[in-house]
Design a protein around this motif. Structure first.
Motif, short mmCIF file in Angstrom:
data_model
loop_
_atom_site.label_atom_id
_atom_site.label_comp_id
_atom_site.label_asym_id
_atom_site.label_seq_id
_atom_site.Cartn_x
_atom_site.Cartn_y
_atom_site.Cartn_z
N VAL A 226 0.82 -1.22 0.00
CA VAL A 226 0.00 0.00 0.00
C VAL A 226 0.85 1.27 0.00
CG1 VAL A 226 -1.87 -1.15 1.21
CG2 VAL A 226 -0.15 0.08 2.53
N TRP A 227 2.17 1.13 0.04
CA TRP A 227 3.04 2.29 0.25
C TRP A 227 3.48 2.91 -1.07
CZ3 TRP A 227 2.96 3.93 5.03
CH2 TRP A 227 2.65 3.01 6.04
N PRO A 228 3.33 4.23 -1.24
CA PRO A 228 3.70 4.89 -2.50
C PRO A 228 5.22 4.98 -2.66
CG PRO A 228 3.02 6.53 -0.89
CD PRO A 228 2.73 5.19 -0.27
N LEU A 229 5.62 5.15 -3.93
CA LEU A 229 7.05 5.34 -4.20
C LEU A 229 7.58 6.53 -3.41
CD1 LEU A 229 7.39 4.85 -8.08
CD2 LEU A 229 8.15 3.32 -6.26
N GLY A 230 8.77 6.36 -2.89
CA GLY A 230 9.40 7.40 -2.11
C GLY A 230 9.30 7.19 -0.61
N THR A 231 8.48 6.23 -0.19
CA THR A 231 8.35 5.97 1.25
C THR A 231 9.69 5.56 1.86
OG1 THR A 231 6.04 5.30 0.94
CG2 THR A 231 7.11 4.63 2.99
N LEU A 232 10.49 4.82 1.09
CA LEU A 232 11.78 4.36 1.61
C LEU A 232 12.72 5.51 1.96
CD1 LEU A 232 12.58 1.34 -0.74
CD2 LEU A 232 12.29 1.24 1.74
N GLU A 233 12.52 6.66 1.35
CA GLU A 233 13.42 7.78 1.63
C GLU A 233 13.32 8.22 3.09
OE1 GLU A 233 12.63 10.89 -1.14
OE2 GLU A 233 12.97 9.61 -2.90
N ARG A 234 12.12 8.14 3.65
CA ARG A 234 11.98 8.55 5.05
C ARG A 234 11.93 7.36 5.99
NH1 ARG A 234 6.57 8.70 3.32
NH2 ARG A 234 5.13 7.59 4.71
N TRP A 235 11.71 6.17 5.44
CA TRP A 235 11.50 4.99 6.27
C TRP A 235 12.12 3.77 5.60
CZ3 TRP A 235 6.22 2.10 6.59
CH2 TRP A 235 6.32 1.05 7.53
N PRO A 236 13.44 3.66 5.60
CA PRO A 236 14.10 2.53 4.96
C PRO A 236 13.99 1.26 5.81
CG PRO A 236 15.71 3.92 6.02
CD PRO A 236 14.39 4.62 6.18
N PHE A 237 14.30 0.16 5.17
CA PHE A 237 14.37 -1.11 5.92
C PHE A 237 15.41 -0.97 7.02
CE2 PHE A 237 16.35 -5.23 6.70
CZ PHE A 237 15.24 -5.97 7.06
N ALA A 238 15.07 -1.47 8.20
CA ALA A 238 16.00 -1.40 9.32
C ALA A 238 15.82 -2.59 10.23
CB ALA A 238 15.79 -0.10 10.11
N LEU A 239 16.92 -3.06 10.79
CA LEU A 239 16.91 -4.17 11.74
C LEU A 239 17.27 -3.63 13.12
CD1 LEU A 239 16.85 -7.24 12.37
CD2 LEU A 239 19.28 -7.28 11.77
N ASP A 240 16.40 -3.89 14.09
CA ASP A 240 16.67 -3.53 15.48
C ASP A 240 17.05 -4.81 16.22
OD1 ASP A 240 16.57 -2.87 18.19
OD2 ASP A 240 14.93 -1.45 17.94
N GLU A 241 18.34 -5.03 16.35
CA GLU A 241 18.79 -6.29 16.94
C GLU A 241 18.41 -6.40 18.41
OE1 GLU A 241 22.90 -6.94 16.20
OE2 GLU A 241 22.68 -7.00 14.01
N ALA A 242 18.40 -5.30 19.11
CA ALA A 242 18.04 -5.34 20.52
C ALA A 242 16.58 -5.74 20.71
CB ALA A 242 18.29 -3.97 21.17
#
Length: 389
Positions: free
Chosen positions: A92-108
């Protein structure tokens, strides 16, 4: 209920957790909004490439109206059941969403986040690792579509055709706090267009036919169609009309969302919506739309849920819970094709369709193992005959 499982399979899948996370990151980092065909095509190439890494076979692309749906098929041996694994790679996410919210791993925290990670790109990764963990792929069919989030307009027929030749459909949509989805409401989408007549609001309003006034009555009438006691909810969702502050509006429109638990209620609501008429002369109303997904009833999921619920504790995963949900999926279509279905077998996490959706990383190999064991259990307990339809 047989509960024979391979704990070695779960152990092996857990050793692949880092690999799963990496593949999830690659999928999330290729944006696939449903209405952007070029983006979805790029996403299809990424999905196919990751699948080839995991199961050794790239996708067979099925083109429908410019959309690339992805399919893998391994023919069943004589007397062996055919099991479908179904999901979607659009989001559902439009192009450009990754610019403010990239994939990220929170190991903790043990979580991964990014647009579409929970709904449902983690489920895709888990699906392929479940298939790779099986000693025999005969009788498996995988279908991944790119328009589920907009109602499956071009893939519905593919889903139904797949279900019609399968003994079970496993839907890799995300879970509900770990619970699988054992019933879903049917969905209807409608739009009223009211056509009146424009006039100057100050000089000669009596010459106009106010479309917004008619729309106001429609809003009240539509709101009275809900039957919460039967699980039927009819919701006006979007509306608009008019052209200027000093003009009697000649046009107005209304969007309506319908959710039902039984097909008879879908038919009732459809009939009553179509019977609504304007109360002003020289005004006419046009209604478009209809039922987009039939209900997924609990009767379609009961047998498979019982199997999965017996397997989960045997794997050491604890009790498996079930949930009834209002949203639809392609599981609604497989159930309507009389194919036993179990939904919500994908990611564990939260936040579908909302900023910050996340996946519980430790659950990825666990859910992949559960899917693999469920496939094996279906095979062990198949009577060798045709589907009981």
């Amino acid at each position: 209920m047989p509960t024979s499982v391979s704990t070695d399979r779960l152990h092996d899948l857990r050793t692949r957790t880092a690999e799963m996370v990496g593949q999830l990151g690659r999928l999330v980092s290729v944006e696939t909004p449903s209405n952007d065909l070029s983006a979805c095509r790029a996403g299809a190439e990424t999905v196919s490439g990751i699948a080839e890494e995991i199961v050794g076979v790239p996708a067979d692309s099925v083109e429908v109206d410019g959309r690339a749906h992805l399919r893998w098929r391994w023919p069943a041996a004589p007397g062996q059941p055919t099991v479908a694994l179904i999901g979607h790679y659009d989001t559902v996410w439009p192009l450009g969403t990754l610019e403010r919210w990239p994939f990220a791993l929170d190991e903790a925290a043990g979580t991964a986040t990014g647009p579409g990670c929970f709904d449902m790109k983690a489920g895709i990764v888990q699906l392929f690792h479940a298939v790779a963990a099986l000693p025999d792929r005969a009788g498996l069919e995988i279908l991944l579509t790119c328009d589920e989030e907009i109602g499956s307009p071009t893939s519905r027929k593919l889903v139904q055709e797949t279900a019609s030749r399968c003994d079970a459909a496993l839907i890799l949509e995300p879970s509900v706090d770990g619970a699988v989805k054992t019933s879903r409401k049917g969905i209807g989408r409608y739009r009223f267009d009211v056509h009146g007549r424009a006039a100057h609001a100050g000089l000669d309003p009596e010459l106009g036919r106010n479309a917004l006034t008619v729309l106001g009555r429609l809003l009240l009438d539509v709101g009275e169609l809900s039957r919460p006691d039967l699980g039927t909810i009819v919701t006006p969702t979007l509306a608009g009309g008019g052209t200027a502050g000093n003009v009697v509006p000649a046009h107005a429109w209304l969007g309506v969302d319908v959710r039902v638990t039984v097909e008879s209620e879908a038919e009732r609501v459809d009939g009553e919506l179509r019977s609504l008429k304007p109360f002003l002369p020289d005004v006419f109303v046009v209604l478009a739309g209809g039922t987009s997904r039939p209900p997924l009833p609990a009767s379609s999921t009961a047998a498979l849920f019982a199997r999965a619920a017996a397997l989960a504790p045997a794997l050491g995963l604890g009790p498996l819970q079930s949930a009834d949900v209002g949203g639809g999926s392609d599981g609604n279509f497989t159930a309507a094709a009389d194919c036993p279905t179990l939904d919500g077998l994908g990611a564990v996490g939260d936040g579908a369709h909302s900023e910050g959706e996340y996946v519980v990383v430790a659950a990825m190999p666990e859910r992949a193992a559960l899917v693999a064991e469920l496939i094996e259990d279906i095979r062990r307990n198949h009577d060798g005959g045709p589907q009981d339809r």
